[in-house]
Scaffold this motif. Structure first.
Motif: not given
Length: 143
Positions: A33-58
């Motif tokens: 199992n693995v957990t990846i962390w990221c710091r966001h800049e939202l203060i009031v409201s919005g959306y947080i998205h996570w993406f995966k990118h591999t070579c040769g794909s969008a």
């Protein structure tokens, strides 16, 4: 408009920066199992998205949470979360937990925050899943 914070990620995704300047590499074994962390800049409201990118794909969106400041985040109404990939938000941080990783989980992972004014991309992590399958693939590819 591309913000300066998104420019290095954009250049990495486009292949214009050296890979060593673009991300941190996390190495795990098949089944971990693995957990990846990221710091966001939202203060009031919005959306947080996570993406995966591999070579040769969008980039592929793999997680989304709607953020409401001090109120607990909710799943985005337009996105069904995977049972193996779970997004959490704790204050200014967001995490992506992947359970029982497999070789196909290898790739570049990053988060973004979206409010009414902008989309900002954040930390990038390269997840490398090691195991008997990945060793065979590397050997057959000549690595």
């Amino acid at each position: 408009m591309v913000e300066f914070g998104a420019l290095p990620l954009f250049l990495c995704v486009m292949g214009l920066f050296s890979e060593s300047l673009c991300f941190v590499t996390l190495e795990v074994e098949v089944g971990d199992n693995v957990t990846i962390w990221c710091r966001h800049e939202l203060i009031v409201s919005g959306y947080i998205h996570w993406f995966k990118h591999t070579c040769g794909s969008a980039p592929l969106i793999i997680g989304c949470k709607q953020f409401f400041g001090s109120v607990p985040s909710q799943n985005c109404f337009f996105f069904n979360e995977s049972e193996r990939m779970v997004v959490s938000v704790q204050g200014e941080n967001t995490s992506l937990t992947i359970t029982a990783v497999n070789v196909s989980d290898t790739g570049l992972y990053y988060c973004s925050s979206t409010d009414l004014m902008r989309i900002t991309f954040h930390e990038t992590n390269y997840l490398r899943v090691k195991g008997s399958e990945s060793r065979r693939q590397s050997e057959s590819a000549g690595f």
